[in-house]
Design an enzyme around this catalytic site. Sequence first.
Site, mmCIF file in Angstrom:
data_model
loop_
_atom_site.group_PDB
_atom_site.id
_atom_site.type_symbol
_atom_site.label_atom_id
_atom_site.label_comp_id
_atom_site.label_asym_id
_atom_site.label_seq_id
_atom_site.Cartn_x
_atom_site.Cartn_y
_atom_site.Cartn_z
ATOM 1 N N SER A 11 108.411 44.970 14.178
ATOM 2 C CA SER A 11 107.760 45.562 13.007
ATOM 3 C C SER A 11 106.823 46.713 13.345
ATOM 4 O O SER A 11 106.317 47.384 12.447
ATOM 5 C CB SER A 11 106.981 44.488 12.233
ATOM 6 O OG SER A 11 105.900 44.002 13.000
ATOM 7 N N ILE A 14 107.132 50.069 19.792
ATOM 8 C CA ILE A 14 108.417 50.237 20.459
ATOM 9 C C ILE A 14 109.500 49.413 19.779
ATOM 10 O O ILE A 14 110.635 49.867 19.621
ATOM 11 C CB ILE A 14 108.281 49.861 21.949
ATOM 12 C CG1 ILE A 14 107.386 50.883 22.668
ATOM 13 C CG2 ILE A 14 109.647 49.785 22.622
ATOM 14 C CD1 ILE A 14 107.003 50.484 24.077
ATOM 15 N N TYR A 148 97.776 40.824 32.463
ATOM 16 C CA TYR A 148 98.868 41.563 31.822
ATOM 17 C C TYR A 148 99.904 41.978 32.857
ATOM 18 O O TYR A 148 101.116 41.837 32.640
ATOM 19 C CB TYR A 148 98.302 42.785 31.106
ATOM 20 C CG TYR A 148 99.328 43.612 30.370
ATOM 21 C CD1 TYR A 148 99.866 43.164 29.170
ATOM 22 C CD2 TYR A 148 99.756 44.838 30.871
ATOM 23 C CE1 TYR A 148 100.807 43.917 28.483
ATOM 24 C CE2 TYR A 148 100.691 45.600 30.198
ATOM 25 C CZ TYR A 148 101.215 45.142 29.005
ATOM 26 O OH TYR A 148 102.153 45.893 28.333
ATOM 27 N N HIS A 182 102.412 56.042 22.847
ATOM 28 C CA HIS A 182 101.599 56.026 21.629
ATOM 29 C C HIS A 182 101.904 54.775 20.798
ATOM 30 O O HIS A 182 102.827 54.763 19.983
ATOM 31 C CB HIS A 182 101.860 57.272 20.783
ATOM 32 C CG HIS A 182 101.150 58.486 21.269
ATOM 33 N ND1 HIS A 182 101.772 59.698 21.435
ATOM 34 C CD2 HIS A 182 99.849 58.684 21.646
ATOM 35 C CE1 HIS A 182 100.893 60.588 21.878
ATOM 36 N NE2 HIS A 182 99.729 60.005 22.020
ATOM 37 N N THR A 183 101.169 53.703 21.035
ATOM 38 C CA THR A 183 101.289 52.461 20.269
ATOM 39 C C THR A 183 99.887 51.911 20.020
ATOM 40 O O THR A 183 98.889 52.483 20.464
ATOM 41 C CB THR A 183 102.104 51.397 21.033
ATOM 42 O OG1 THR A 183 101.376 51.011 22.215
ATOM 43 C CG2 THR A 183 103.481 51.923 21.433
#
Length: 237
Positions: A11, A14, A148, A182-183
């Site tokens: 949604s 990426i 992460y 760009h997220t």
Amino acid sequence: MSRLAVVFGGSRGIGRAASKLLAQRGHRIVLLSRNKEAAQSTAQSLPGENHLGLSCDVSKEEEVQKAFETINKTCGTVGFLVNAAGINRDALLLRSKSEDMLSVLHTNLLGSMLTCKAAVRNMLSHGGAIVNIGSVVGVKGNAGQCVYSASKAGLEGFTRSLAKEVASRNIRVNLVAPGLIHTDMTAGLAEEAAVRTIPLGRFGEPAEVAQAMLFLLESPYITGQILLVDGGLQLLM
């Protein structure tokens, strides 16, 4: 040939770009997100028809199983799986909370394991292709991102191992490792300073990562590969 593509984390970011590109290629999309309304809204916005939006928290096995039960009953055989669901809780290790560690590992690593397990069961009779989303940090490591990085490095090992397990069933498994894209995850970064570490001199766009994913999904003789999509960032890390 049109295939059924299942996109987790579809949604936004990426995953959303991947859903759009796959739909443009004529594939039917089942798009999953923890937010059901966001999943359904995104599915309705895609080109083509009969796309489906479902809610699913990939860190919870019962939700993954329920999602695939719905997919198997209403949509049929899965051709493609994209694992784009992910979170980060960046902090130095000594400042990381154990609950945050578990949340990152359960979503980024265990979640992809669970979705792959369910998808492979569906694909055994007819083959298919899987693309997991890793990170350049999983390849190179980065201070302040120990947890992460571990989740994404683990996903690389899982991807290669699963590729070996299922190759004889004509199921291919690859991983795309993005750099700075760009997220929502990079929205808080000081971009002007960060781009100095990228040889191509800019952040990437979700659509550019989606193009790499599409290449791996549609390349019939590639499996077990890690494809860096980072503007050359790994060259300077």
